[in-house]
Design a protein around this motif. Structure first.
Motif, PDB file in Angstrom:
ATOM      1  N   ALA A 167      -7.181  41.751 -31.895  1.00  0.00           N
ATOM      2  CA  ALA A 167      -7.921  40.852 -32.788  1.00  0.00           C
ATOM      3  C   ALA A 167      -7.880  41.369 -34.218  1.00  0.00           C
ATOM      4  N   GLY A 168      -8.060  40.437 -35.153  1.00  0.00           N
ATOM      5  CA  GLY A 168      -8.211  40.808 -36.554  1.00  0.00           C
ATOM      6  C   GLY A 168      -6.901  41.006 -37.288  1.00  0.00           C
TER       7      GLY A 168
ATOM      8  N   TYR B   2     -12.516  38.058 -30.826  1.00  0.00           N
ATOM      9  CA  TYR B   2     -13.822  38.513 -30.355  1.00  0.00           C
ATOM     10  C   TYR B   2     -14.454  37.479 -29.422  1.00  0.00           C
TER      11      TYR B   2
ATOM     12  N   ALA C 225      -4.308  39.111 -32.692  1.00  0.00           N
ATOM     13  CA  ALA C 225      -4.284  39.826 -33.965  1.00  0.00           C
ATOM     14  C   ALA C 225      -3.190  39.287 -34.881  1.00  0.00           C
TER      15      ALA C 225
ATOM     16  N   ARG D 230     -14.038  48.797 -27.216  1.00  0.00           N
ATOM     17  CA  ARG D 230     -13.365  48.498 -28.488  1.00  0.00           C
ATOM     18  C   ARG D 230     -12.619  49.717 -29.014  1.00  0.00           C
TER      19      ARG D 230
ATOM     20  N   ASP E 271     -10.641  50.758 -32.505  1.00  0.00           N
ATOM     21  CA  ASP E 271     -10.401  50.347 -33.884  1.00  0.00           C
ATOM     22  C   ASP E 271      -9.090  50.925 -34.403  1.00  0.00           C
TER      23      ASP E 271
ATOM     24  N   GLY F  27     -10.850  37.912 -37.149  1.00  0.00           N
ATOM     25  CA  GLY F  27     -11.058  38.435 -35.800  1.00  0.00           C
ATOM     26  C   GLY F  27     -11.932  37.574 -34.918  1.00  0.00           C
TER      27      GLY F  27
ATOM     28  N   SER G 111      -8.904  46.254 -32.149  1.00  0.00           N
ATOM     29  CA  SER G 111      -9.319  45.476 -33.309  1.00  0.00           C
ATOM     30  C   SER G 111      -8.868  46.102 -34.609  1.00  0.00           C
TER      31      SER G 111
END
Length: 405
Positions: free
Chosen positions: A197-198, A220, A277, A250, A252, A216, A237
């Motif tokens: 994501a993101g 999410y 993403a 999660r 990062d 994101g 993410s």
């Protein structure tokens, strides 16, 4: 979910208690048998007589008021309930139940019930975001409680932010939806779902980056829905301003290279992979350790291709169901089909980023689901991203149960 059900509505001491009267009325109108219980704090905002008139039943507000000697009231009402709804739920009552404290009618009954517990928080935005409150909500989520997320806006305290109790109509709809989708809720039980994501950030120097408009939100929403469906969720993410969905693990990352490494590390154990993403296609050949100073004339930055994560997953996949996104501004479904074939995907979620209320930054989306395992393209209307996520995951599970190519 509501018609013919026994619903305990537990009202706690916040200004949103006034909304609970409308909620009790709407639940009764929907065909539920509603019994209300109140904390002492709740009675500072609204009188028990209001709820008695709306539900035609006594209001439970005293643990020691045993009107029927052959019954223990807080146990009897806890056993009676099909649904136990706390609305509004203050930080105080959330903390008590999360930590097993039972010192009034609401908390003793909440700990005694075997019914499904729904919690609609209502409080100041700073209280809602406090780590202690977030920990307590996480604990209750892990214990099986379902939260009805508060809205954002002007709060009674004067602050603007998240913490306003969901509207009564929204809570009723939430309960109805929970019932209608009950059969879908555990369709990912035993499955590991890997979601990206993101955006990514590709640095030019310590100050500047190349990035994109991805927030994101779609990824999410998928993570939240996958957890609700019983999946074990790993969410990789890029940099976003979103809270980690309860129940998801999660990871990062910042750059395309970091996202590639994280995805490859977790790919082998995944059953379903959904790559939402927006990963940079290019990154600077050189990154300066110091801020690049402004100079006369144009600046030319040489760029190199990043690794194509989705294409690499398509090459390496064995039993994984691989879903990609095609965010396009024209010929959306044509480009989606090309991506499906060229990258060896099982499904593509194609969306037109120029459509109103769809694409980056919005809470809604309009997509087409293009699957290798189904002949027809599924074109969805404008839906919330959570609703889109549900359709994506249900389609993936349906395809996984059919003939695989």
């Amino acid at each position: 979910m509501i018609k013919g059900k026994n619903i305990v509505l537990a009202v706690t001491g916040g200004i949103a208690a006034f909304k609970a009267a409308a909620l009790a009325s709407k639940l009764s109108q929907a065909g539920a048998d509603v019994r209300v219980m109140m904390t002492e704090g709740a009675k500072e905002f609204i009188k028990p007589l209001t709820f008695q008139a709306l539900t035609r039943h006594r209001v439970y507000d005293d643990t020691f008021a045993e009107e029927e000697p052959e019954k223990v009231a807080h146990i009897d009402i806890a056993d009676w309930a099909d649904i136990f709804l706390i609305a509004p739920a203050t930080a105080n009552v959330i903390g008590k139940i999360a930590n097993g404290i039972a010192d009034d009618m609401v908390t003793t009954s909440a700990l005694a019930t075997k019914a499904k517990v729904f919690i609609a928080p209502a409080m100041n935005v700073n209280m809602y975001e406090h780590p202690a409150v977030q920990r307590n909500m996480e604990r209750l989520h892990n214990d099986g409680c379902t939260f009805i997320e508060p809205g954002e806006g002007y709060l009674a305290c004067g602050w603007i932010g998240k913490g306003r109790m969901a509207e009564p109509e929204g809570i009723v709809s939430f309960l109805e939806e929970a019932g209608s989708q009950k059969a879908n809720k555990k369709i990912l039980q035993g499955k590991h779902v890997l979601i990206t994501a993101g955006p990514t950030h590709e640095s030019i120097d310590p100050v500047r980056v190349f990035t994109n408009h991805s927030t994101g939100k779609m990824g999410y929403a998928l993570a939240e829905e996958a957890v609700e469906m019983g999946g074990e969720v790993t969410l990789i993410s890029g940099p976003v301003q979103l809270k980690t969905p309860r129940g998801a693990a999660r990871i990062d990352v910042t750059t395309a290279e970091e996202m590639y490494d994280a995805v490859m590390e977790h790919f082998d154990k995944a059953d379903v992979v959904v790559k939402t993403a927006a990963v940079a296609d290019y990154t600077p050949v050189e990154t300066s350790d110091q801020k690049v100073k402004k100079q006369p004339g144009n600046l030319i930055i040489e760029m190199k291709r990043t690794k194509d994560i989705l294409a690499e997953l398509g090459k390496q996949k064995t039993n994984q169901f691989l879903v990609g996104f095609a965010a396009e501004s024209e010929h959306v479904e044509d480009y989606g089909r090309m991506k499906l074939e060229n990258k060896n995907l099982d499904m593509v979620v194609a969306n037109n980023i120029t459509s109103d209320n769809a694409g980056f930054g919005h809470d809604t989306n309009i997509v087409s689901l293009i699957s290798k395992h189904e002949d027809q393209i599924k074109r969805l209307p404008l839906l919330s991203k959570r609703e889109v996520a549900s359709e994506i995951l249900k389609t993936a599970v349906r395809c996984m149960g059919g003939e695989r190519q």
